[in-house]
Design a protein around this motif. Structure first.
Motif, PDB file in Angstrom:
ATOM      1  N   UNK A  15       0.844  -1.221   0.000  1.00 55.90           N
ATOM      2  CA  UNK A  15       0.000   0.000   0.000  1.00 55.90           C
ATOM      3  C   UNK A  15       0.866   1.253   0.000  1.00 55.90           C
ATOM      4  N   UNK A  16       1.964   1.201   0.799  1.00 54.00           N
ATOM      5  CA  UNK A  16       2.853   2.356   0.844  1.00 54.00           C
ATOM      6  C   UNK A  16       3.485   2.607  -0.529  1.00 54.00           C
ATOM      7  N   UNK A  17       3.882   1.501  -1.157  1.00 54.33           N
ATOM      8  CA  UNK A  17       4.483   1.658  -2.478  1.00 54.33           C
ATOM      9  C   UNK A  17       3.485   2.145  -3.505  1.00 54.33           C
ATOM     10  N   UNK A  18       2.257   1.691  -3.382  1.00 51.13           N
ATOM     11  CA  UNK A  18       1.213   2.134  -4.340  1.00 51.13           C
ATOM     12  C   UNK A  18       0.919   3.607  -4.163  1.00 51.13           C
ATOM     13  N   UNK A  69       3.546   5.679  -5.683  1.00 49.56           N
ATOM     14  CA  UNK A  69       3.450   5.639  -7.139  1.00 49.56           C
ATOM     15  C   UNK A  69       2.297   6.498  -7.630  1.00 49.56           C
ATOM     16  N   UNK A  70       1.182   6.517  -6.869  1.00 46.05           N
ATOM     17  CA  UNK A  70       0.052   7.357  -7.267  1.00 46.05           C
ATOM     18  C   UNK A  70       0.399   8.837  -7.161  1.00 46.05           C
ATOM     19  N   UNK A  71       1.172   9.188  -6.089  1.00 46.03           N
ATOM     20  CA  UNK A  71       1.579  10.585  -5.946  1.00 46.03           C
ATOM     21  C   UNK A  71       2.445  11.033  -7.123  1.00 46.03           C
ATOM     22  N   UNK A  72       3.351  10.174  -7.523  1.00 45.22           N
ATOM     23  CA  UNK A  72       4.202  10.512  -8.655  1.00 45.22           C
ATOM     24  C   UNK A  72       3.367  10.685  -9.921  1.00 45.22           C
ATOM     25  N   UNK A  76       2.136   6.685 -18.522  1.00 43.00           N
ATOM     26  CA  UNK A  76       1.370   5.760 -17.658  1.00 43.00           C
ATOM     27  C   UNK A  76      -0.093   6.002 -17.843  1.00 43.00           C
ATOM     28  N   UNK A  77      -0.590   5.845 -18.977  1.00 48.13           N
ATOM     29  CA  UNK A  77      -1.994   6.016 -19.257  1.00 48.13           C
ATOM     30  C   UNK A  77      -2.818   4.871 -18.737  1.00 48.13           C
ATOM     31  N   UNK A  78      -2.226   4.022 -17.958  1.00 46.31           N
ATOM     32  CA  UNK A  78      -2.937   2.866 -17.435  1.00 46.31           C
ATOM     33  C   UNK A  78      -3.823   3.291 -16.299  1.00 46.31           C
ATOM     34  N   UNK A  79      -4.867   2.568 -16.085  1.00 40.59           N
ATOM     35  CA  UNK A  79      -5.804   2.842 -15.013  1.00 40.59           C
ATOM     36  C   UNK A  79      -5.207   2.349 -13.705  1.00 40.59           C
ATOM     37  N   UNK A  80      -5.183   3.282 -12.726  1.00 42.10           N
ATOM     38  CA  UNK A  80      -4.601   2.949 -11.436  1.00 42.10           C
ATOM     39  C   UNK A  80      -5.620   2.166 -10.622  1.00 42.10           C
ATOM     40  N   UNK A  81      -5.221   1.033 -10.146  1.00 42.81           N
ATOM     41  CA  UNK A  81      -6.117   0.172  -9.333  1.00 42.81           C
ATOM     42  C   UNK A  81      -5.591   0.085  -7.913  1.00 42.81           C
TER      43      UNK A  81
END
Length: 357
Positions: A18-21, A24-27, A46-51
């Motif tokens: 979760x911390x790593x995610x 990554x979301x902040x970036x 990173x046009x991928x959908x963040x899950x």
């Protein structure tokens, strides 16, 4: 379930994921704001959908998987065939013969044996086998069947003891061995034995009775044993009183005389059965039990002597047992009086010698 899926469900691993995610979301969010503010720029790679769930590649980046507890995986699996096992027996009827010899034909086997005996080296081969056989026999240490029980004892020896020469001291190396054991079924003590030697067989009579006068006894019968059979007696003699003395006739093999504990004397004919053919009356018999009854050599072969505890020696003829032919007391005063008589414990009829205690 894969190892990565298993580790992804553990709490400490989930926190790291979760911390790593979030990082990554902040970036991604910062990159997105920079694109909007700049009015253009590079495309969002990173046009991928963040899950909210981590992928296997992401988990593999932050998780160190141990390999010590992993299950073994077979590259090749195979099942070998079991060898067949059979149980077989063999009956060794008669061996050592060539295939062309029929073991059921005695004549054919004899011819083959004679042929072997004529071959060269037959004698040497037999002698060599004797040495091998002797060595094998001596190796039997479980039971020493060749033990000398009386080794080193004087007076026991091998050939003729009467000569006094064979075997050195004591008259030879003769060995004493128990050939057979004849046991009474009532475990009674044997008081007297008389042996009869015939041409075809040897047998002996045994008088059984108590050592003491008032000692109880299970049976009064005397037994005739055959030396070739110790399992059971050859004949049983019916005795109305325990027999103390027995004696076979030296010439008439079927006649046997007995002295009884009640003082009477009887005669048996083994050809006529187990009962007495004649017996003395109590009134003319010994006043105490008979110690010895023995046949004497006479022309009629019908006479015998008896001795008793009353100190009297009596002469009988089995043709007329109503009265003794003669009698005498063992009186040291030579008055032939019963009150002075000594107990007759033994008797030899060759010279009419009586012994006393």
């Amino acid at each position: 379930m894969s190892e990565i899926d298993y580790l992804a469900k553990r709490p400490e691993v989930t926190q790291k994921l979760n911390k790593a995610i979030k990082e990554q979301e902040q970036k991604k969010a910062e990159r997105a704001q920079g694109v909007r503010g700049g009015g253009g720029g590079e495309d969002d790679e990173s046009g991928e959908e963040v899950s909210g769930e981590a992928t296997e590649q992401e988990v593999a980046l932050f998780v160190d998987i141990g390999v010590m507890a992993l299950k073994d995986v077979k590259d090749v699996e195979m099942q070998t065939a079991n060898p067949p096992l059979l149980q077989k027996g063999m009956l060794h009827y008669e061996g050592g013969w060539p295939k062309e010899i029929d073991v059921t034909d005695d004549e054919q086997k004899q011819r083959y044996c004679k042929k072997l005996e004529k071959e060269e080296g037959y004698t040497q081969t037999i002698l060599g086998l004797c040495d091998t056989m002797e060595t094998t026999i001596l190796q039997n240490s479980a039971i020493d069947i060749y033990e000398e029980y009386f080794e080193g004892c004087e007076g026991l020896g091998g050939e003729d003891v009467s000569s006094g020469e064979a075997g050195g001291k004591g008259g030879g190396d003769r060995m004493l061995k128990v050939k057979s054991e004849f046991k009474d079924q009532h475990d009674r003590p044997a008081l007297d034995i008389s042996i009869q030697k015939q041409q075809q067989q040897e047998r002996f009579a045994v008088a059984y009775g108590p050592y003491y006068y008032q000692q109880p006894i299970k049976s009064h019968d005397s037994l005739i044993w055959n030396m070739t059979s110790s399992s059971s007696p050859e004949q049983t003699l019916n005795c109305y009183s325990p027999a103390v003395s027995v004696d076979f006739h030296s010439r008439e093999n079927s006649l046997l005389c007995c002295g009884f504990r009640n003082g009477t004397v009887g005669c048996y004919d083994l050809r006529k059965g187990p009962d007495c053919i004649c017996t003395t009356d109590v009134s003319v018999s010994h006043k105490d039990f008979v110690t010895r009854a023995s046949w004497i050599n006479s022309k009629t072969h019908s006479e015998l002597f008896s001795a008793g505890e009353d100190g009297c020696v009596k002469w009988w003829d089995i043709r007329n047992m109503a009265q003794p032919t003669d009698f005498a007391y063992c009186d040291p005063t030579r008055r032939n009086e019963p009150q002075n008589a000594l107990v007759v414990s033994c008797l030899d009829v060759k010279f009419i010698v009586a012994g006393s205690e």
